[in-house]
Design a protein around this motif. Structure first.
Motif, PDB file in Angstrom:
ATOM      1  N   SER A   3      -5.541   0.469  -2.535  1.00  0.00           N
ATOM      2  CA  SER A   3      -5.582   1.780  -1.864  1.00  0.00           C
ATOM      3  C   SER A   3      -6.395   2.768  -2.693  1.00  0.00           C
ATOM      4  CB  SER A   3      -4.172   2.330  -1.656  1.00  0.00           C
ATOM      5  OG  SER A   3      -3.416   1.438  -0.876  1.00  0.00           O
TER       6      SER A   3
ATOM      7  N   THR B 259      -3.500   8.203   1.914  1.00  0.00           N
ATOM      8  CA  THR B 259      -4.408   7.165   2.398  1.00  0.00           C
ATOM      9  C   THR B 259      -3.841   6.598   3.700  1.00  0.00           C
ATOM     10  OG1 THR B 259      -3.294   5.460   1.099  1.00  0.00           O
ATOM     11  CG2 THR B 259      -5.188   6.541   0.093  1.00  0.00           C
TER      12      THR B 259
ATOM     13  N   GLY C 176      -0.971   3.964   3.291  1.00  0.00           N
ATOM     14  CA  GLY C 176       0.002   4.160   2.224  1.00  0.00           C
ATOM     15  C   GLY C 176       1.360   4.712   2.634  1.00  0.00           C
TER      16      GLY C 176
ATOM     17  N   HIS D 124       2.414  -1.888   4.738  1.00  0.00           N
ATOM     18  CA  HIS D 124       1.793  -0.579   4.939  1.00  0.00           C
ATOM     19  C   HIS D 124       2.423  -0.043   6.221  1.00  0.00           C
ATOM     20  CE1 HIS D 124      -0.637  -2.791   7.832  1.00  0.00           C
ATOM     21  NE2 HIS D 124      -1.111  -3.562   6.869  1.00  0.00           N
TER      22      HIS D 124
ATOM     23  N   HIS E  38       0.851  -1.210   0.000  1.00  0.00           N
ATOM     24  CA  HIS E  38       0.000   0.000   0.000  1.00  0.00           C
ATOM     25  C   HIS E  38       0.870   1.236   0.000  1.00  0.00           C
ATOM     26  CE1 HIS E  38      -3.743  -2.202   0.659  1.00  0.00           C
ATOM     27  NE2 HIS E  38      -2.998  -3.034   1.376  1.00  0.00           N
TER      28      HIS E  38
ATOM     29  N   ASP F 180       0.268  -2.009  -5.543  1.00  0.00           N
ATOM     30  CA  ASP F 180      -0.649  -1.518  -4.524  1.00  0.00           C
ATOM     31  C   ASP F 180      -1.965  -2.297  -4.627  1.00  0.00           C
ATOM     32  OD1 ASP F 180      -1.160   1.262  -2.745  1.00  0.00           O
ATOM     33  OD2 ASP F 180      -2.948   0.257  -3.512  1.00  0.00           O
TER      34      ASP F 180
END
Ligand SMILES: [Zn+2]
Length: 422
Positions: free
Chosen positions: A93, A70, A73, A275, A65, A90
């Motif tokens: 996300s 976000t 992220g 993440h 991510h 990813d």
């Protein structure tokens, strides 16, 4: 002078391309142009002696991510440079609303290669959870329009099954299936804590789709209490559904993996689900020690407490996941395939990345497997002691040695939310 860079004397391991043993790798511009036993050093501008190290295609992490802004992220480049992960994927996300931003503020600015599974919910994972609470966020027409404008960076469609996704309503699943079919894309499904039940959602998957968090230890785990694979999971794998690790901060259980792998259900792909919480631990706090597996993050990495005191250990990085899979009995060639050729197949870029064959992009991971004991924990605090571990040596990205850089600080707002990690 045919080569710009020559990696000399390494132990090459690329089972899919048929390479093993001591081989030199010649690189011209950003492509691999020779893989041979004895390339003369004078034929290259730059020669790096990699003898004593393993040399594999640059790793492809199929579930991560990194969309800025976000919740989950992170910034991938510093991590890629110290772990050999040259392609980042990813996993959801961005939804339809965030895909253009993913292109402009993530893919276009990062050094690593980049692809996205696009969330069926058009808000994507801007917050930690509940993206499907409103089924109207799962808008097939919007998704198709967004993807058709960004097809070159799209790996497939992502959906999260479980309480964290926010729903027992199966409408988003029907829509995700329809969108994937109409676009000719793969579906990646996350599983965690029911509801919904596995029996309700796994039948939405088809051959070539990816089931991530396949070794989770939650209520949607793939095993019965006696360790046997659940019937619905067995049927999914028999129909061609691909199992992915997606370790993350909440989705890897030694009990599940130790039951499934000997029954013949080893992962097709090994991914980290990296993440912020998977990198630094469950609890991100103001002023505490920094702990991490292997190299501690740089001092400027922020004030972070990794919650391994109670034993609940996140992924930390892909190499740590590989150490776990090695301990669980996967062979080194199997592990390399699961982070190179296999994810390249999922992305539809075989021959371009995930291989050392001449003509491919010169993305290369140089690493060691050292006989050094290590205490491993899963996300539930189960402990195992491994006697070998993966260690990074060097990463080549697009024909150039990837320089180390400081790890990024987690964003301040992460600590505002104390959610069950995905
Ligand atoms: Zn994820």
């Amino acid at each position: 002078m045919p080569f710009d860079l020559l990696l000399k004397g390494g132990e090459v391991i690329d089972p899919n391309a048929g390479y093993s043993g001591r081989l030199d790798i010649g690189i011209t511009r950003n492509r691999i142009t020779a893989v041979e036993p004895n390339i003369p050093p004078e034929s290259a501008f730059q020669v790096i002696d990699v003898s004593g190290h393993y040399v594999a295609p640059g790793f492809i992490d199929l579930h991560t991510h990194y969309l800025p802004g976000t919740y989950w992220g992170l910034e991938p480049d510093a991590i890629g440079a110290r772990t050999g992960v040259t392609t980042w994927v990813d996993a959801g996300s961005a939804g339809a609303m965030g895909l253009a931003d993913f292109r402009d503020s993530a893919a276009a600015l990062m050094q690593a290669r980049s692809f996205a599974f696009v969330n069926i919910s058009y808000i994507g994972l801007i917050g930690p959870n509940y993206e499907m609470t409103n089924p109207e966020y799962s808008n097939v027409e919007l998704l198709k329009r967004a993807i058709s404008q960004n097809r070159d960076i799209v790996a497939g469609v992502k959906i999260r099954a479980g309480r964290s996704g926010g729903g027992v309503d199966l409408t988003p699943f029907k829509r995700a299936r329809r969108a994937a079919d109409e676009l000719g894309l793969r579906l990646m499904m996350h599983i965690s804590g029911a509801p919904p039940e596995l029996e309700e959602v796994l039948p939405f998957l088809k051959s070539g789709d990816v089931l991530t968090h396949a070794y989770n230890g939650r209520t949607m785990r793939l095993i019965e209490d006696n360790g046997k694979i659940r019937e619905v999971a067995k049927r999914a794998v028999e129909s061609g559904v691909l199992l992915d690790v997606g370790h993350g901060a909440g989705s890897f259980s030694f009990v599940s993996a130790e039951a499934l792998i000997p029954q013949g259900y080893a992962p097709y792909t090994i991914s980290s689900d990296l993440h912020w919480m998977a990198l630094y631990g469950h609890r991100v706090q103001d002023s505490q020690v920094i702990l991490s597996r292997g190299d501690a993050p740089d001092d400027d990495a922020g004030s972070v407490l990794v919650d391994i005191v109670g034993g609940r250990e996140p992924a930390f990085d892909l190499l740590n996941c590989l150490t776990k899979m090695l301990h669980l009995g996967m062979s080194l060639p199997q592990i390399v395939e699961a982070v190179t050729a296999h994810p390249a197949t999922v992305l539809g870029v075989e021959g371009e990345i995930g291989t050392l064959k001449p003509g491919a992009y010169a993305d290369i991971a140089v690493f060691d497997v050292v006989a050094e004991g290590i205490d491993l924990y899963d996300v539930h605090g189960e402990h195992r002691h491994a006697d070998r571990q993966f260690k990074h040596a060097l990463t080549v990205l697009n024909g150039r040695v990837w320089e180390q850089q400081p790890l990024p600080k987690p964003p301040a707002w992460l600590r505002f939310v104390d959610e069950e990690a995905s």
